[in-house]
Design a protein around this motif. Structure first.
Motif, short mmCIF file in Angstrom:
data_model
loop_
_atom_site.label_atom_id
_atom_site.label_comp_id
_atom_site.label_asym_id
_atom_site.label_seq_id
_atom_site.Cartn_x
_atom_site.Cartn_y
_atom_site.Cartn_z
N SER A 68 75.96 49.42 29.63
CA SER A 68 76.24 48.26 28.80
C SER A 68 77.07 47.21 29.11
CB SER A 68 76.64 48.77 27.31
OG SER A 68 77.98 49.28 27.62
N ALA A 69 77.81 47.43 30.49
CA ALA A 69 78.75 46.42 30.85
C ALA A 69 77.87 45.46 31.61
CB ALA A 69 79.61 47.06 31.63
N LEU A 70 78.32 44.21 31.63
CA LEU A 70 77.69 43.18 32.58
C LEU A 70 78.80 42.66 33.67
CD1 LEU A 70 76.57 41.02 29.44
CD2 LEU A 70 75.22 42.44 30.78
N VAL A 71 78.38 43.08 34.74
CA VAL A 71 79.31 42.80 35.89
C VAL A 71 78.43 41.72 36.76
CG1 VAL A 71 80.27 43.89 37.82
CG2 VAL A 71 80.40 44.98 35.75
N ASP A 72 78.87 40.64 37.09
CA ASP A 72 78.17 39.80 37.72
C ASP A 72 78.16 40.28 39.54
OD1 ASP A 72 77.98 37.31 39.99
OD2 ASP A 72 77.82 36.44 37.70
N CYS A 76 81.90 46.15 28.55
CA CYS A 76 82.86 44.94 29.18
C CYS A 76 82.03 43.94 30.36
CB CYS A 76 83.64 45.74 30.38
SG CYS A 76 84.81 47.27 29.86
N ILE A 77 82.85 42.84 30.45
CA ILE A 77 82.14 41.70 31.08
C ILE A 77 83.12 41.27 32.28
CG2 ILE A 77 81.56 39.32 31.02
CD1 ILE A 77 80.74 39.84 27.87
N VAL A 78 82.50 41.32 33.64
CA VAL A 78 83.41 40.84 34.68
C VAL A 78 82.64 39.64 35.16
CG1 VAL A 78 84.26 41.64 36.92
CG2 VAL A 78 84.16 43.25 35.01
#
Length: 261
Positions: A7-11, A26-28
């Motif tokens: 569910s995390a969004l990591v660029d 989380c968002i990175v």
């Protein structure tokens, strides 16, 4: 390979060490660098040109690296650097620097930043610092090593807090606080030395005695501050903590030094 919750969004452009753990939701952002053993527990947002060193643990709903709360900020590539072994608790906010402050907010190592604390733009925080729940730092604040900022306290922009200083809870800090000093109150005043902290950190008894004597001389009624500082320097030039206080007072300051009641 970093462990990233589905569910995390990591660029894809973000740089994550192999031992990083990114928890749920989380968002990175793309310009973020996370060192070894960094853990984002859940609902953590890390944005901007942010570098986080090894062994940091960040708790839910912290916002790290979003743009400064400064109306003069126009999207410059200012930075946020966080050292190693820090604990950043729930709902903490930490902003990067601005053009007017050197473009950098920096936090050292082994710090504890507790629930709801705020670190404003261009702050410089040393090592082993504690920000207790809901402590707030305005822009351009300097916190030296081992200082403790009590809960619900607010530090005015451009203030300096010396090493080993203790800020009592619910205090409003408008002036610089000397190293080893203890302050408290709404529009806080210097209440003495942080004797409890000195004893906890195993300062020698004779050194503490010298510091107490120097403190009384520095803030006596007779003479000017410049004269008293000169006298103290001559009397205690072999006592390092006293010399640190003397150096701190002599440094240029836009806020002035907090004095006793």
């Amino acid at each position: 390979m970093a462990e990233i919750h589905p569910s995390a969004l990591v660029d894809p452009k973000a740089e994550l060490a192999d031992s990083v753990k990114v928890g749920p939701f989380c968002i990175v952002g793309p310009n973020v660098k996370l060192g070894e053993n960094v853990e984002l527990l859940s609902h953590v947002v890390v944005e901007g040109w942010t570098t986080i060193g090894n062994n940091n643990k960040i708790f839910p709903f912290a916002s790290v690296g979003h743009c400064p709360q400064d109306l003069k900020y126009n999207g410059e590539q200012s930075r946020l650097e966080i050292g190693e072994n820090n604990t950043i608790r729930e709902h903490v906010t930490i902003n990067p620097g601005t053009e007017g402050g050197g473009m950098l907010t920096k936090i050292g190592n082994n710090c504890l930043i507790m629930v709801g604390a705020h670190v404003g733009h261009d702050c410089q925080i040393g090592n082993n610092v504690i920000l207790v729940n809901n402590a707030t730092l305005a822009g351009h604040v300097t916190i030296e090593d081992w200082a403790i900022i009590g809960g619900l306290s607010a530090v005015h922009q451009f203030c300096r807090i010396g090493k080993h200083a203790m800020i009592g809870g619910m205090s409003g800090i408008e002036n610089d606080v000397i190293p080893y000093g203890s302050v408290t109150g709404n529009r806080a005043r210097l209440a003495g030395l942080n004797i409890v902290g000195l004893k906890r950190r195993s300062f020698d008894r004779e050194v503490i005695h010298s510091m107490r004597t120097a403190y009384r001389l520095l803030f006596a009624q007779e003479g000017t501050m410049a004269e008293r500082v000169e006298d103290v320097q001559k009397m205690f030039n072999n006592v390092e903590p006293v010399m640190e206080i003397v150096k701190f007072i002599r440094q240029e300051s836009s806020r002035g030094v907090c004095t006793p009641k």
